[in-house]
Design an enzyme around this catalytic site. Structure first.
Site, PDB file in Angstrom:
ATOM      1  CB  SER A 197      -0.958  -0.043   1.189  1.00 43.87           C
ATOM      2  OG  SER A 197      -1.998   0.876   1.009  1.00 43.87           O
ATOM      3  CG  ASP A 266     -17.083 -17.702  -8.793  1.00 43.92           C
ATOM      4  OD1 ASP A 266     -15.886 -17.806  -9.095  1.00 43.92           O
ATOM      5  OD2 ASP A 266     -17.618 -18.379  -7.905  1.00 43.92           O
ATOM      6  CG  ASP A 269     -12.357 -18.508 -12.862  1.00 41.10           C
ATOM      7  OD1 ASP A 269     -13.401 -19.183 -12.774  1.00 41.10           O
ATOM      8  OD2 ASP A 269     -11.807 -17.999 -11.881  1.00 41.10           O
ATOM      9  CG  ASP A 273     -12.722 -20.061  -7.414  1.00 37.62           C
ATOM     10  OD1 ASP A 273     -13.402 -19.112  -7.867  1.00 37.62           O
ATOM     11  OD2 ASP A 273     -11.564 -20.291  -7.790  1.00 37.62           O
ATOM     12  CG  ASP A 410      -6.576  -3.414  -3.231  1.00 43.06           C
ATOM     13  OD1 ASP A 410      -7.421  -2.782  -2.557  1.00 43.06           O
ATOM     14  OD2 ASP A 410      -5.357  -3.194  -3.157  1.00 43.06           O
ATOM     15  CG  HIS A 450      -5.592  -2.548   0.462  1.00 41.12           C
ATOM     16  ND1 HIS A 450      -5.011  -2.092  -0.686  1.00 41.12           N
ATOM     17  CD2 HIS A 450      -5.084  -1.790   1.476  1.00 41.12           C
ATOM     18  CE1 HIS A 450      -4.189  -1.093  -0.396  1.00 41.12           C
ATOM     19  NE2 HIS A 450      -4.214  -0.902   0.909  1.00 41.12           N
TER      20      HIS A 450
END
Length: 539
Positions: A197, A266, A269, A273, A410, A450
């Protein structure tokens, strides 16, 4: 820009004697530690505040006067010599740093590591000091030139801002190395930096301006493009959410929207999950939950048209005057964290940065004074080049290394910012990825929020993660993570093509292992058990 106001990942460690650990202390270690109080004086600007032996299994109270820097007191993982030092950086500024020097330093490679800060950055990351000294590093942390996660110390003190931008890190590193060499009566072999960060921005700053200080730099979720980052959250708060309305969404609604986003994206891909593997491809549609006439949230768990408009706009980029691109929008996948920027009050970091650093005007408010002209002014001033947007020519010339990573879930600081920084280096240096690979590699981490936490294989051995894993730091294997991959790159010449991540169950068991690919390659599901890393490839 890790926030101790928003949620705290900085630890405090406490100190009480432990007789059982004392038998493992080498002869002379304690005496040499205590002698630093009188004998360590590298220059007239340096004052030793404490030099003491801390014993494994004991507690140590964080000495910061700021409550946001202090949380629960974890147990020391190893015997260390603790040195606390104040270094004057000007007549009106100084930096405090701590060096934790373990007993097995020589056996574990004579390594030095500096840790980073978060937010507006005056909290030493004691959890990182604890864990990294356990790994055998002589570990340092500093207060970035002021105490607490607030910009108030910047007010009419430009030298404190200068410390925050870069000088505190550079000063603590130089003096800290002298302390380590003096204490061990040997010369350290390799020097590293690890931060996330705001700490990630510090790492980029070092890579750009003083790369000779670190053989390897690990920078996570870096807050580069700092001025526009500070401005963007107030832009979304004021012009997208509109401060004249009540909260855009309640906490319950933000959670529902986060779940809806994952539901919509979700399976892109091929694996269900709760992880959006590539959120850049996800374009969530809030209208799918739009209230029909006569429906309400209470009756139908749906969103109003105004709410849908705000939700759609938070993913769109922030543009300034003359339609100039300033900062990417939020990435989908962790909207409950994004919601922290949309509280009743204006984002505190922007307020503090403009009031106390950029303008020195205590009366400045987002509601009345924030606009695109103010953004232009902050960029024009660019205090001490805090934007941190240079190329890596100096790093390349030193032969030292930079590894960056960013969580793709994030919700506070868009991973697209790290994507864009990488590509800007490609353009500015005129080097394709194959040529950057010798000194700079970037790893997007699916399922990482994050800096720490998330639904995926988020634990990659980075800053702020050691105290956040459900398992204790001593039971999480750091091998294959960002820091030890950097060590292997620097010391053995083995450059990482993948970073190993781990996910956990609620009781702290490792339930998921997954390799994260080097940019610009993407993690791709190949089939089989998605919890096994062999089921994924880099394409």
């Amino acid at each position: 820009m890790k926030s101790t106001r928003l949620y705290t990942l900085f630890g405090s460690i406490a100190s009480l004697p432990s007789l059982t650990a004392a038998t493992n202390i080498p002869a002379g270690f304690s005496a040499r530690c205590a002698s630093l109080a009188q004998n360590f004086h590298p220059n007239h600007q340096t004052t030793v505040l404490a030099a003491e032996l801390l014993l494994k299994g004991s507690n140590f109270t964080n000495p910061s006067p700021r409550p946001e820097c202090i949380i629960a007191n974890p147990i020391l993982l190893v015997n260390v010599c603790r040195l606390r030092v104040n270094v004057s950086t000007s007549s009106t500024s100084s930096v405090i740093f701590e060096a934790w020097m373990p007993t097995d330093w020589e056996r574990k490679g004579k390594r030095f590591v500096m840790t980073g800060n978060g937010g507006l950055g005056g909290c030493i990351a004691f959890d990182d000091l604890n864990y990294l000294s356990y790994l055998g590093f002589a570990t340092l942390g500093h207060n970035n030139g002021h105490d607490g996660d607030t910009g108030l110390p910047f007010y009419k003190h430009p030298e404190v801002v200068k410390d925050f931008a870069y000088r505190a890190l550079l000063t603590a590193t130089k003096i800290g190395k002298k302390a380590v060499n003096q204490f061990y009566q040997q010369t350290l072999k390799k020097s590293y930096f690890v931060g996330c960060s705001s700490g990630g921005r510090q790492g980029l700053k070092a890579a750009q301006d003083f790369p000779e200080e670190f053989d390897g730099i690990v920078a996570g979720a870096a807050g580069a493009n700092w001025n526009n980052l500070m401005s963007s959250v107030s832009y979304y708060w004021k012009y997208v959410a509109n401060e004249n309305k009540p909260l855009v969404l309640t906490a319950e609604q933000w959670t529902a929207w986060r779940d809806e986003v994952i539901k919509q994206c979700d399976l892109m891909d091929g694996v269900k999950d709760s992880v959006i593997e590539d959120p850049r491809k996800c374009h969530p549609r809030p209208e799918a939950r739009l209230c029909a006439p006569g429906q309400t949230w209470e009756s139908n768990k749906c969103f109003t048209g105004d709410q849908a408009s705000v939700l759609r706009k938070i993913y769109e980029p922030f543009y300034g005057n003359n339609a100039t691109f300033l900062f990417p929008g939020f990435m989908p996948g962790d909207e409950t964290t994004t919601s922290l920027w949309f509280a009743t009050n204006a984002p505190p970091y922007t307020v503090d940065w403009y009031r106390y650093a950029v303008l020195n005007d205590e009366t400045w408010t987002v509601e009345e004074d924030f606009n695109l002209d103010a953004v232009d002014y902050a960029n024009k001033v660019d205090l001490y080049n805090i934007s941190t947007l240079k190329d890596l020519s100096k790093l390349k010339a030193t032969g030292h290394k930079l590894l960056t990573y960013h969580g793709l879930a994030d919700g506070l600081l868009s991973a697209e910012n790290s994507d864009r920084y990488y590509e800007s280096v490609v353009r500015r240096m005129g080097l394709p990825s194959s040529k950057l690979d010798s000194f700079y590699r970037y790893f997007p981490i699916a399922g990482l929020g994050h800096c720490a936490g998330g639904n995926g294989a988020w634990y990659v051995g980075g800053a702020n993660q050691f105290s956040s894993a459900p398992a204790t730091g001593t039971t999480v294997d750091p091998e294959g993570g960002v820091l030890l991959s950097m060590v292997k790159w620097v010391e053995e010449g083995v450059a990482p093509d993948r970073i190993l991540g781990r996910g956990f169950s609620a009781d702290g068991q490792t339930t998921l292992t997954k390799d994260h690919c080097k940019w610009p390659l993407k993690n791709t599901y190949l089939g089989g058990d998605p919890a096994k890393k062999r089921s994924w490839g880099c394409l």
